[in-house]
Design an enzyme around this catalytic site. Structure first.
Site, PDB file in Angstrom:
ATOM      1  N   ASP A 164      69.424 -36.680  -3.832  1.00  0.00           N
ATOM      2  CA  ASP A 164      68.353 -37.480  -3.605  1.00  0.00           C
ATOM      3  C   ASP A 164      68.414 -38.884  -4.026  1.00  0.00           C
ATOM      4  O   ASP A 164      67.620 -39.454  -3.465  1.00  0.00           O
ATOM      5  CB  ASP A 164      67.313 -36.956  -4.484  1.00  0.00           C
ATOM      6  CG  ASP A 164      66.258 -35.719  -4.127  1.00  0.00           C
ATOM      7  OD1 ASP A 164      66.347 -35.573  -2.605  1.00  0.00           O
ATOM      8  OD2 ASP A 164      65.671 -35.061  -4.799  1.00  0.00           O
TER       9      ASP A 164
HETATM   10  C1  BGC Z   1      66.216 -32.438  -6.908  1.00  0.00           C
HETATM   11  C2  BGC Z   1      66.949 -31.769  -6.112  1.00  0.00           C
HETATM   12  C3  BGC Z   1      68.154 -32.802  -5.511  1.00  0.00           C
HETATM   13  C4  BGC Z   1      68.825 -32.929  -7.090  1.00  0.00           C
HETATM   14  C5  BGC Z   1      69.907 -34.107  -6.809  1.00  0.00           C
HETATM   15  C6  BGC Z   1      66.988 -32.725  -8.408  1.00  0.00           C
HETATM   16  O1  BGC Z   1      66.117 -33.594  -9.310  1.00  0.00           O
HETATM   17  O2  BGC Z   1      65.090 -31.584  -7.309  1.00  0.00           O
HETATM   18  O3  BGC Z   1      66.205 -31.728  -4.877  1.00  0.00           O
HETATM   19  O4  BGC Z   1      68.984 -32.157  -4.656  1.00  0.00           O
HETATM   20  O5  BGC Z   1      68.016 -33.639  -8.019  1.00  0.00           O
HETATM   21  O6  BGC Z   1      69.661 -35.394  -6.416  1.00  0.00           O
END
Ligand code: BGC
Length: 811
Positions: free
Chosen positions: A485
């Site tokens: 993300d």
């Molecule tokens: C989110 C995921 C994401 C991950 C890595 C998490 O906080 O819920 O959707 O893939 O972070 O960034």
């Protein structure tokens, strides 16, 4: 094992906490389907129905001082001593304290000055009520007259409003009191048909519903006015802060004990017979609940039902291996955490406030992978709910609210990995159940009212979307981000007030993701295997061709020499390449390219994984990328906003570690697989440094570049739960549901003599014994099913209700 704060009791499936001042509050969840409570080892937390934002019953203040202040309180006034059986909020030192977090319940017992109190908290299956069963025992040797006060703070407003919109919320909370039952209603007019109730099954000697009356405007929770005075005031709240507080005067002879229960309920009265008099709640359902749990044996019987529920669920999968931490995680805690992430996605924990995130599209699809064997019918419904938030071009809402099942417009979409996870979850569901009919289920697209496409149409739309959204290297575009993300290659944000995930314009951008390319390989292969099971060769061939083309693209465009690159930024520069100054190697592209089958034939997979071992592996887990970003790069986004060693900037992100565990299994190295598995396994971590709960996975452990390496954060609601269960049971132990049978493909440490497992699959029970006489990791030499040798490693599907004995030898 470090036992400073507690220990596992495997036989009762409990974690026993032996002192209240744990390094961080250690959380448990009450509730299993619709009604939930967060309950810490001091009974802190809150309760809600379905949606922690829209239907919050009780209040909680995050980031409080001290931490975890607010929750389920009992006060005891024993002469001059004021104490709480759950230690908080007075924090009077206790003569004895023990908290047992179990599956769906928490039991706290404590003792002070010869008075022993035991409180059991749980939500009976099928009930929208939390039961607190209290037993007070006088062990002092003489008679005792004490007072017990209960306390909860109501907030049946929308939870964000509760924290921000006092001009309204201070005027809408109302109460009614009948006997020992306190009813809290808010806007119980045309728009709401539900109310909260906090009742005691014993006659009470007083109550308060006004916080100002009970606590006092200038007092704290640790010295509430009414408790200090030894008497509630029978106050009726009109607006402000309605609370539920009871006063019980207990006279106990030496050795005597009293038991009673508090019931904290959410009652939906429906529109019929909403009132029993003008403006007065119809309390019939509330009354019935109190009566039910006042009956002798009712609480014990409900607790038994809860135990049976969990025994049944966990009975579907249990293992006995030489590694005790793997056994206790797989058999109990990991599966338990999978149920929690399935239920709550990333919405309500001690790190997620319940008002922020709803259900994540990619998160929920992945959570399902660790849950589908437990209650497949719920998994089926979830897949259809998620698919209903996909748009007709293939894009998805990144999140949706569980109560409305509608996409969350503020967060939007354009995370170009989201749609592919739907293929993984659907295929996992079909392999587990054999229920191909789900593919024909009608699910509309969120942006096309009245559309009546099938789930299979959604899966095909997902494949087509990735094939269509590709950049200059032929790799999939990344959009706002992929699984990571924080890799925001199109936001170029220099404005601190905007969200990295929604800022910037993805249209026309050419930033590409190698991880999505690898994930595409995996998804295409899964879908092709499904078509094969459906006997649709033309569709298999079409997907196999798309797979082959993407594989060539990856090998030609993404190989960096020693590992796979991570992405190309909007200007076409590589990310995760030896030619970068920072962020030279990332986990995600190694994992997904290899899991998708890249590099397996040509030796690159093994090379990439050796690079992971050399550059990223540490005793605390695999670091997401190295070297960390020392400064902010606007062309990379949030990943470079964290200090080195934290979160996506070179933290140990446990979720993506598990993909590497699976990769080692694919490559046949069971020693590495287990070593890596244990490196992030909570019971194996030194608790003083780790700090989070030793019984559930955390999202992150600070990496070696951090100021606090080894320190965990964001426990409970993480994709680590589902994936680590998959890595342990399907990767290391190699018990894999397949379309036409259970596949046995373990990859274990060479010095394991073998292991045994019980797996329910499509209604039959498989009793599996694997032996490893030649000390190898992988490869089945012989497979015997109910006494008959079978070639290959696939056990055919057995009749429902049968027990199948399986023995296999590793070559
Ligand atoms: C989110 C995921 C994401 C991950 C890595 C998490 O906080 O819920 O959707 O893939 O972070 O960034």
């Amino acid at each position: 094992m470090n036992q400073t704060f507690g220990h596992f009791e495997d036989s009762s499936r409990e974690y026993v906490i032996t002192r209240p001042d744990t390094p961080l509050p250690w959380l448990n969840y009450l509730g299993q389907d619709d009604f939930f409570g967060l309950c810490t080892n001091c009974a802190g937390g809150y309760t809600f129905w379905r949606d922690a934002k829209l239907r919050r019953l009780t209040r909680y203040r995050y980031n409080n001082i001290p931490m975890d202040l607010g929750g389920r309180y009992l006060y005891l006034r024993d002469g001059d001593t004021l104490w709480n059986p759950m230690w908080k909020p007075c924090r009077t030192s206790l003569d004895r304290y023990e908290c047992r977090h179990g599956l769906g319940y928490t039991r706290i017992t404590s003792e002070k000055n010869g008075l022993a109190v035991e409180v059991l908290f749980f939500i009976p299956p099928g009930e929208t009520a939390e039961v607190w069963q209290v037993t007070v025992r006088n062990q002092s040797g003489g008679a005792k007259s004490v007072q017990l006060f209960s306390f909860v703070e109501f907030c049946l407003f929308e939870a964000l409003n509760d924290m921000t919109n006092y001009q309204r919320t201070y005027s809408i909370g109302e109460v009614e009191v009948e006997g020992s039952a306190i009813y809290h209603k808010t806007e119980f007019r045309e728009r709401r048909n539900h109310y909260a109730m906090f009742a005691c099954t014993r006659k009470v000697d007083g109550f308060d519903t006004s916080r100002d009356a009970f606590v006092g405007v200038h007092n704290g929770l640790h010295d509430p006015k009414a408790v200090l005075a030894g008497a509630c005031t029978n106050s009726l709240a009109h607006g402000w802060n309605p609370v539920g507080a009871h006063q019980l005067n207990l006279n106990l002879e030496a050795g005597a004990e009293e038991s009673f229960a508090f019931v904290l309920a959410y009652v939906d009265q429906g529109t019929d017979e909403k009132f029993e008099a003008p403006g007065i709640l119809n309390k019939n359902r509330g009354r019935a609940l109190v009566k039910k749990y006042a009956a002798p044996g009712a609480v014990t019987c409900a607790l038994e039902k809860l135990r049976t529920f969990w025994d049944g669920l966990l009975g579907a999968l249990s293992v006995q291996t030489p590694e005790p931490n793997l056994n206790r995680m797989v058999n109990t805690w990991n599966q338990y955490q999978c149920m929690t992430t399935f239920n709550l996605s990333r919405s309500a924990s001690l790190f997620e406030t319940g008002i922020g995130r709803g259900m994540g599209f990619r998160d929920s699809n992945q959570d399902l992978l660790g849950f589908v064997h437990m209650i497949p019918s719920r998994a089926r419904q979830r897949i259809l709910d998620i698919a209903g938030t996909q748009l007709c071009d293939g894009a998805c809402y990144h999140q949706y609210q569980p109560l409305t099942k509608k996409g969350n417009a503020e967060i939007g979409g354009d995370f170009y990995d989201d749609h592919l996870w739907l293929i993984l979850s659907t295929c996992a569901y079909i392999k587990e159940t054999g229920d191909q009919s789900i593919l024909e289920a009608v699910v509309g697209y969120a942006d096309t009212p009245g559309s009546k496409e099938t789930l299979l149409h959604h899966l095909e739309t997902s494949i087509a979307y990735t094939l269509q959204k590709r950049g200059p290297h032929g790799l999939p575009l990344i959009g706002h981000a992929d699984w990571n993300d924080c890799l925001n290659l199109n936001c170029f944000s220099t404005e601190p007030n905007e969200s990295f995930q929604t800022a910037g314009d993805v249209d026309g951008s050419s930033a590409e993701s190698v991880m999505i390319a690898g994930l595409f390989l995996y998804a295409a292969r899964e879908l092709s295997a499904l078509y094969q099971a459906m006997n649709r060769p033309a569709d298999c061939a079409r997907l196999d061709a798309a797979y082959a083309e993407m594989l060539v693209t990856i090998e030609e465009q993404a190989w960096d020499g020693q590992w796979y690159r991570r992405a190309y930024d909007a200007a076409g520069n590589p990310i995760g390449s030896a030619e970068c100054e920072e962020g030279q190697i990332f986990i995600e592209s190694q994992a997904w390219c290899v899991l998708g089958g890249a590099g397996v034939e040509n030796g690159r997979a093994a090379k990439a994984f050796e690079s992971v071992h050399q550059h990223l592996f540490t005793p605390d887990g695999i670091i997401l990328q190295q070297p960390p970003y020392a400064t902010y790069h606007k062309e990379l986004g949030e990943v470079s906003s964290y200090p080195p060693g934290y979160k996506e900037n070179a933290g140990i992100f446990c979720h993506n570690n598990t993909w590497i565990h699976l990769g080692w299994c694919l490559l046949g190295d069971g020693d590495r697989a287990l070593e890596y598995y244990l490196s992030i396994c909570p019971p194996a971590k030194p608790v003083e440094t780790y700090r989070c709960e030793p019984y559930v996975y955390a999202q992150m452990i600070a990496g070696r570049d951090a100021a606090t390496p080894g320190e965990a954060k964001n426990s409970w609601l993480t994709g680590t739960a589902a994936w680590t269960l998959v890595a342990a049971t399907q990767g290391i132990l190699g018990i894999c549901p397949g379309h036409d049978g259970l596949v046995i493909d373990p990859c274990i440490p060479r010095d394991w003599p073998g292991f045994t497992a019980t797996r329910k699959f499509r209604g039959a029970t498989y009793e599996i014994t694997i032996s490893n006489p030649r000390k190898h990791s992988k490869g089945i030499q012989s497979l015997v099913v109910d006494g008959k040798p079978i070639s290959g490693n696939r056990i055919p599907i057995a009749p429902e209700g049968s027990t199948v004995r399986v023995t296999a030898e590793i070559q």
